[in-house]
Design a protein around this motif. Structure first.
Motif, short mmCIF file in Angstrom:
data_model
loop_
_atom_site.label_atom_id
_atom_site.label_comp_id
_atom_site.label_asym_id
_atom_site.label_seq_id
_atom_site.Cartn_x
_atom_site.Cartn_y
_atom_site.Cartn_z
N ASP A 36 0.72 -1.15 0.45
CA ASP A 36 0.20 -0.45 -0.14
C ASP A 36 1.06 1.04 -0.55
OD1 ASP A 36 0.71 0.67 2.77
OD2 ASP A 36 0.01 -0.98 3.30
N GLY A 37 -0.04 2.32 -0.09
CA GLY A 37 1.03 3.99 -0.19
C GLY A 37 1.44 3.84 0.78
N GLN A 38 1.25 3.06 2.23
CA GLN A 38 1.69 4.29 3.34
C GLN A 38 3.07 3.53 3.40
OE1 GLN A 38 1.54 6.55 5.65
NE2 GLN A 38 3.42 6.68 6.30
N GLN A 39 3.18 1.88 3.20
CA GLN A 39 3.91 1.39 3.60
C GLN A 39 5.09 1.34 2.55
OE1 GLN A 39 3.86 -3.48 2.20
NE2 GLN A 39 3.47 -3.55 4.29
N VAL A 40 5.13 1.53 1.23
CA VAL A 40 6.18 1.98 0.47
C VAL A 40 7.28 3.57 0.63
CG1 VAL A 40 4.58 3.57 -1.40
CG2 VAL A 40 6.23 2.10 -2.30
N VAL A 41 6.41 4.34 1.04
CA VAL A 41 6.77 5.30 2.28
C VAL A 41 7.80 4.85 2.46
CG1 VAL A 41 7.11 8.35 2.68
CG2 VAL A 41 5.18 6.71 1.01
N GLU A 42 7.65 4.67 4.01
CA GLU A 42 8.25 3.87 4.80
C GLU A 42 9.64 2.66 3.91
OE1 GLU A 42 5.31 1.91 6.92
OE2 GLU A 42 4.34 3.09 7.94
N LYS A 43 9.03 1.58 3.43
CA LYS A 43 10.23 1.04 2.45
C LYS A 43 11.50 1.78 1.72
CE LYS A 43 8.55 -3.50 3.52
NZ LYS A 43 9.48 -4.43 3.68
N ALA A 44 10.92 2.67 1.10
CA ALA A 44 11.53 4.21 0.41
C ALA A 44 12.94 4.18 1.28
CB ALA A 44 10.80 4.53 -0.14
N ARG A 45 11.68 4.45 2.36
CA ARG A 45 12.94 5.83 3.43
C ARG A 45 13.92 4.55 4.11
NH1 ARG A 45 9.07 6.56 7.23
NH2 ARG A 45 8.61 9.09 6.59
N LEU A 54 5.70 1.65 -8.72
CA LEU A 54 4.40 1.88 -8.22
C LEU A 54 3.06 2.10 -9.03
CD1 LEU A 54 3.68 3.43 -5.64
CD2 LEU A 54 3.77 5.12 -6.32
N ASP A 55 1.88 1.03 -8.38
CA ASP A 55 1.00 0.76 -8.95
C ASP A 55 0.15 2.55 -7.98
OD1 ASP A 55 -1.17 -0.44 -10.53
OD2 ASP A 55 -1.94 -1.29 -8.06
N ILE A 56 -1.21 2.26 -9.27
CA ILE A 56 -1.67 3.95 -8.41
C ILE A 56 -2.72 3.57 -7.65
CG2 ILE A 56 -3.67 4.77 -9.74
CD1 ILE A 56 -1.24 5.58 -11.94
N SER A 57 -4.07 1.98 -8.12
CA SER A 57 -5.17 1.79 -6.99
C SER A 57 -4.43 0.68 -6.36
CB SER A 57 -6.43 1.18 -8.10
OG SER A 57 -6.35 2.07 -9.33
N MET A 58 -3.97 1.28 -5.17
CA MET A 58 -3.54 0.56 -3.97
C MET A 58 -4.66 1.17 -2.48
SD MET A 58 0.27 -0.02 -4.00
CE MET A 58 0.96 1.83 -3.89
N GLY A 63 -1.23 5.06 -4.86
CA GLY A 63 0.18 5.29 -6.11
C GLY A 63 0.08 6.74 -5.94
N LEU A 64 -0.88 7.46 -6.10
CA LEU A 64 -1.01 8.89 -6.70
C LEU A 64 -0.43 9.80 -5.37
CD1 LEU A 64 -4.07 9.57 -9.06
CD2 LEU A 64 -1.24 9.86 -9.45
N ASP A 65 -1.02 9.63 -4.14
CA ASP A 65 -1.04 9.80 -3.41
C ASP A 65 0.69 10.05 -2.11
OD1 ASP A 65 -3.08 11.17 -3.19
OD2 ASP A 65 -4.61 9.78 -2.14
N ALA A 66 1.03 8.23 -3.01
CA ALA A 66 2.50 8.16 -2.29
C ALA A 66 3.42 9.30 -3.08
CB ALA A 66 2.66 6.74 -2.41
N LEU A 67 2.91 10.06 -3.98
CA LEU A 67 4.64 10.31 -4.98
C LEU A 67 5.04 11.73 -4.14
CD1 LEU A 67 2.83 10.16 -8.21
CD2 LEU A 67 4.65 8.90 -7.63
N ARG A 68 4.48 12.36 -3.93
CA ARG A 68 5.04 13.39 -2.84
C ARG A 68 5.80 12.83 -1.68
NH1 ARG A 68 0.46 16.75 -5.20
NH2 ARG A 68 1.22 17.83 -7.26
N PRO A 69 5.24 12.08 -1.10
CA PRO A 69 5.81 12.09 0.35
C PRO A 69 6.87 11.17 0.56
CG PRO A 69 3.22 11.15 0.81
CD PRO A 69 3.87 12.09 -0.65
N MET A 81 5.17 4.37 -12.73
CA MET A 81 4.30 3.80 -12.13
C MET A 81 4.01 2.18 -13.13
SD MET A 81 3.10 6.32 -10.45
CE MET A 81 1.65 5.68 -10.19
N LEU A 82 3.14 1.38 -12.21
CA LEU A 82 2.73 0.01 -13.41
C LEU A 82 1.32 0.12 -13.04
CD1 LEU A 82 4.13 -2.16 -14.99
CD2 LEU A 82 4.66 -3.25 -12.02
#
Length: 213
Positions: A36-45, A54-58, A63-69, A81-82
């Motif tokens: 999910d978007g929150q987890q991808v931000v944490e993993k990226a950090r 990054l998928d869009i519909s999670m 995915g869209l909302d995760a781009l700026r974080p 984006m995939l």
């Protein structure tokens, strides 16, 4: 040295399939997964990957909302984006928010390799199946008008004030329901109007629609 990838998709089978494809591409390795978007931000950090697929519909955070974080926690990381969504407006929205490329999920492994190589070189990549539509859409769009709405949003506003529902608008314009919902929310936010009668009054006052509509 391999290019390190972080794979984010809320469907485990998709992650398994993409990971298998990447395992056959020399020079690339998947170092982590997120669902999910929150987890991808944490993993990226945590992992500081070179590229995020990054998928869009999670669920939860998209995915869209995760781009700026993601740009904040991993500014040197590039995002591809995939997605299964091929609407030009959605692709452009992804690019505006910071994505470096957009690839459809049904792309062949050869195109996935091309996309990853391009992104790794610092280039942008658009799936060949959508590139022309995205270019046409970008050229057709005008700058935001005085009231802050784009031409697409003006078009959607006209349909809303005529009583068209979200699904009807989506079908008529060839957009996804989710894209229309996002435009509707942006229209209301930019105008500071949060009900349809208010939108009708505004559209009449500004000459966007007439009493004959």
């Amino acid at each position: 040295m391999s290019c390190r990838l972080l794979l984010a998709d809320d469907h485990a089978m998709i992650r398994v399939g993409v990971r298998a494809m990447i395992s056959e591409l020399p020079g690339f390795e998947v170092v982590g997964e997120a669902e999910d978007g929150q987890q991808v931000v944490e993993k990226a950090r945590e992992l500081k990957p070179d590229i995020i697929l990054l998928d869009i519909s999670m669920r939860d955070v998209s995915g869209l909302d995760a781009l700026r974080p993601l740009a904040e926690v991993a500014p040197s990381c590039k995002v591809l984006m995939l997605s299964m969504h091929d609407e030009a407006e959605l692709v452009l929205d992804s690019l505006r928010r910071g994505a470096h490329g957009y690839l459809l999920k049904d792309a062949a492994m050869a195109e996935l390799h091309l996309a990853l190589r391009a992104i790794d070189r610092g280039e942008r990549y658009l799936s060949s199946a959508i590139a022309q539509a995205v270019i046409d859409q970008a050229l057709a769009q005008r700058a935001p008008l005085e009231h802050g709405l784009t031409q697409r949003q003006i078009e959607i506003l006209r349909l809303i004030t005529r009583g068209a529902g979200t699904r009807s608008i989506a079908n008529g314009l060839g957009l996804s329901v989710k894209t229309v919902e996002a435009h509707r929310a942006q229209i209301m936010k930019r105008l500071g109007i949060h009900d349809v009668p208010g939108l009708v009054f505004y559209a009449l006052r500004e000459g966007i629609i007439s009493t004959d509509d």
